[in-house]
Design a protein around this motif. Structure first.
Motif, PDB file in Angstrom:
ATOM      1  N   LEU A   1       1.579  20.826  -2.484  1.00 42.62           N
ATOM      2  CA  LEU A   1       0.903  19.822  -3.296  1.00 42.62           C
ATOM      3  C   LEU A   1       0.101  20.479  -4.408  1.00 42.62           C
ATOM      4  O   LEU A   1      -0.548  21.509  -4.190  1.00 42.62           O
ATOM      5  CB  LEU A   1      -0.047  18.991  -2.423  1.00 42.62           C
TER       6      LEU A   1
ATOM      7  N   GLU B   1       6.895  13.271  -5.522  1.00 37.75           N
ATOM      8  CA  GLU B   1       6.124  12.390  -4.653  1.00 37.75           C
ATOM      9  C   GLU B   1       4.655  12.561  -4.990  1.00 37.75           C
ATOM     10  O   GLU B   1       4.173  13.683  -5.191  1.00 37.75           O
ATOM     11  CB  GLU B   1       6.378  12.699  -3.182  1.00 37.75           C
TER      12      GLU B   1
ATOM     13  N   LEU C   1     -11.922  11.807   0.103  1.00 35.34           N
ATOM     14  CA  LEU C   1     -12.738  12.712   0.908  1.00 35.34           C
ATOM     15  C   LEU C   1     -14.056  12.047   1.239  1.00 35.34           C
ATOM     16  O   LEU C   1     -14.864  11.759   0.358  1.00 35.34           O
ATOM     17  CB  LEU C   1     -12.996  14.009   0.132  1.00 35.34           C
TER      18      LEU C   1
ATOM     19  N   LEU D   1     -10.477  15.110   4.255  1.00 33.68           N
ATOM     20  CA  LEU D   1      -9.545  14.573   3.257  1.00 33.68           C
ATOM     21  C   LEU D   1      -8.508  13.703   3.964  1.00 33.68           C
ATOM     22  O   LEU D   1      -7.827  14.164   4.890  1.00 33.68           O
ATOM     23  CB  LEU D   1      -8.874  15.741   2.532  1.00 33.68           C
TER      24      LEU D   1
ATOM     25  N   LEU E   1       4.184   8.717   6.472  1.00 37.20           N
ATOM     26  CA  LEU E   1       2.880   8.925   7.114  1.00 37.20           C
ATOM     27  C   LEU E   1       1.940   9.777   6.271  1.00 37.20           C
ATOM     28  O   LEU E   1       0.781   9.964   6.642  1.00 37.20           O
ATOM     29  CB  LEU E   1       3.064   9.584   8.488  1.00 37.20           C
ATOM     30  N   GLY E   2       2.430  10.316   5.182  1.00 39.35           N
ATOM     31  CA  GLY E   2       1.595  11.178   4.363  1.00 39.35           C
ATOM     32  C   GLY E   2       1.283  12.475   5.087  1.00 39.35           C
ATOM     33  O   GLY E   2       2.067  12.958   5.905  1.00 39.35           O
TER      34      GLY E   2
ATOM     35  N   GLN F   1       3.714  16.354  -5.468  1.00 37.27           N
ATOM     36  CA  GLN F   1       4.542  17.290  -4.711  1.00 37.27           C
ATOM     37  C   GLN F   1       5.965  17.226  -5.236  1.00 37.27           C
ATOM     38  O   GLN F   1       6.662  16.231  -5.039  1.00 37.27           O
ATOM     39  CB  GLN F   1       4.515  16.958  -3.219  1.00 37.27           C
TER      40      GLN F   1
ATOM     41  N   PHE G   1      -5.159  11.269   3.354  1.00 31.80           N
ATOM     42  CA  PHE G   1      -4.098  11.022   2.397  1.00 31.80           C
ATOM     43  C   PHE G   1      -3.475   9.645   2.596  1.00 31.80           C
ATOM     44  O   PHE G   1      -3.373   9.149   3.723  1.00 31.80           O
ATOM     45  CB  PHE G   1      -3.001  12.076   2.546  1.00 31.80           C
ATOM     46  N   GLY G   2      -3.010   9.075   1.486  1.00 36.87           N
ATOM     47  CA  GLY G   2      -2.147   7.923   1.571  1.00 36.87           C
ATOM     48  C   GLY G   2      -0.751   8.340   1.994  1.00 36.87           C
ATOM     49  O   GLY G   2      -0.458   9.527   2.170  1.00 36.87           O
ATOM     50  N   GLN G   3       0.116   7.346   2.119  1.00 35.91           N
ATOM     51  CA  GLN G   3       1.446   7.605   2.654  1.00 35.91           C
ATOM     52  C   GLN G   3       2.371   8.230   1.622  1.00 35.91           C
ATOM     53  O   GLN G   3       3.443   8.734   1.969  1.00 35.91           O
ATOM     54  CB  GLN G   3       2.072   6.299   3.156  1.00 35.91           C
ATOM     55  N   GLY G   4       1.976   8.196   0.379  1.00 32.96           N
ATOM     56  CA  GLY G   4       2.789   8.779  -0.679  1.00 32.96           C
ATOM     57  C   GLY G   4       3.645   7.746  -1.386  1.00 32.96           C
ATOM     58  O   GLY G   4       4.073   6.748  -0.785  1.00 32.96           O
TER      59      GLY G   4
ATOM     60  N   TYR H   1      -2.601  13.995  -5.929  1.00 38.65           N
ATOM     61  CA  TYR H   1      -1.787  15.201  -5.845  1.00 38.65           C
ATOM     62  C   TYR H   1      -0.340  14.841  -6.143  1.00 38.65           C
ATOM     63  O   TYR H   1       0.108  13.725  -5.877  1.00 38.65           O
ATOM     64  CB  TYR H   1      -1.844  15.793  -4.436  1.00 38.65           C
TER      65      TYR H   1
ATOM     66  N   PHE I   1      -8.784  11.781  -5.163  1.00 41.95           N
ATOM     67  CA  PHE I   1      -7.866  12.780  -5.707  1.00 41.95           C
ATOM     68  C   PHE I   1      -6.469  12.171  -5.835  1.00 41.95           C
ATOM     69  O   PHE I   1      -6.080  11.287  -5.082  1.00 41.95           O
ATOM     70  CB  PHE I   1      -7.756  13.996  -4.771  1.00 41.95           C
TER      71      PHE I   1
ATOM     72  N   PHE J   1       0.615  11.663  -4.064  1.00 43.48           N
ATOM     73  CA  PHE J   1      -0.282  11.318  -2.966  1.00 43.48           C
ATOM     74  C   PHE J   1      -1.686  11.078  -3.501  1.00 43.48           C
ATOM     75  O   PHE J   1      -2.234  11.899  -4.242  1.00 43.48           O
ATOM     76  CB  PHE J   1      -0.346  12.453  -1.938  1.00 43.48           C
TER      77      PHE J   1
END
Lengths: 110, 112
Positions: free
Chosen positions: A44, A88, A94, A98, B41-42, A38, A100-103, A36, A34, A90
């Motif tokens: 998100l 931002e 999954l 889920l 850190l997401g 933000q 997530f990466g750090q963004g 997302y 995925f 992300f």
């Protein structure tokens, strides 16, 4: 361990330029993937998702992403960035839950 | 449209206080989630719930608890707030058999 990595913390592009945001995952099998977005002060919003099939997926707001199994990557692209794309982003995978990466924070220059 | 609402956008609490963060979704989703978001850190999963009165620990449950007495409502509880719990808290929901999560706007909690 399962993980998602976004190598770029911050990217600046000029309005109208093309954009590519990188995402790499580490999983035993191909997870669902995925992207997302933000916007400042917001939750998100899902841009696009990949479950199987065609490795190039189209999303909302003119975004697309390409799944490359050989590189364990799922990079997000847009051919022409608009100032309103500043936000931002992300990447998430999954495989049970889920992750997530750090963004990556995107800034857009006029 | 799916709507996930969170009770407060901004919250300031003192160390040691008991804090309740409320989340409500209006789409009859079975699954609900609480994340915290910190720079660099997401998003990290605190707790999730697959049904009323059910809860599962996520990656960082320490210092938190949850309550799900009704299907539409999922509460996050900080029993004794500490400064390292200053963060953005995001709630999400999803239908049982799909994987797309819908997020609320977030609550920015500051513990002083």
């Amino acid at each position: 361990a399962q993980s998602v990595t976004q190598p770029d913390i911050h990217i600046t592009v000029s309005e109208g330029a093309s954009l590519e945001l990188r995402c790499n995952y580490s999983y035993g099998a191909t997870p669902y993937l995925f992207w997302y977005v933000q916007s400042p002060g917001q939750g998100l919003q899902l841009l696009l998702k990949y479950f199987s099939g065609d490795t190039l997926v189209q999303g909302i707001k003119g975004f697309e992403a390409e799944f490359k199994r050989s590189q364990s990557s799922f990079n997000l692209r847009k051919p022409s960035v608009h100032w309103s794309d500043a936000a931002e982003y992300f990447c998430a995978a999954l495989g049970g839950k889920l992750i997530f990466g750090q963004g990556t924070e995107l800034s857009v220059k006029p | 449209d799916v709507k996930v609402t969170q009770s407060s956008r901004y919250l300031v609490k003192r160390t040691g206080e008991k804090v309740f963060l409320e989340c409500v979704q209006d789409m009859d989703h079975e699954n609900m989630f609480w994340y915290r978001q910190d720079p660099g850190l997401g998003l990290r999963l605190i707790y999730f719930s697959y049904d009323v009165k059910m809860k599962e620990k996520g990656d960082i449950p320490e210092g938190y608890s949850v309550s799900r007495e009704k299907k539409e409502r999922f509460s996050l509880i900080l029993e004794s707030a500490s400064t390292n719990q200053t963060s953005m808290y995001l709630c999400a929901s999803s239908p049982r058999d799909t994987y797309e999560q819908y997020f609320g706007p977030g609550t920015r909690l500051t513990v002083t």
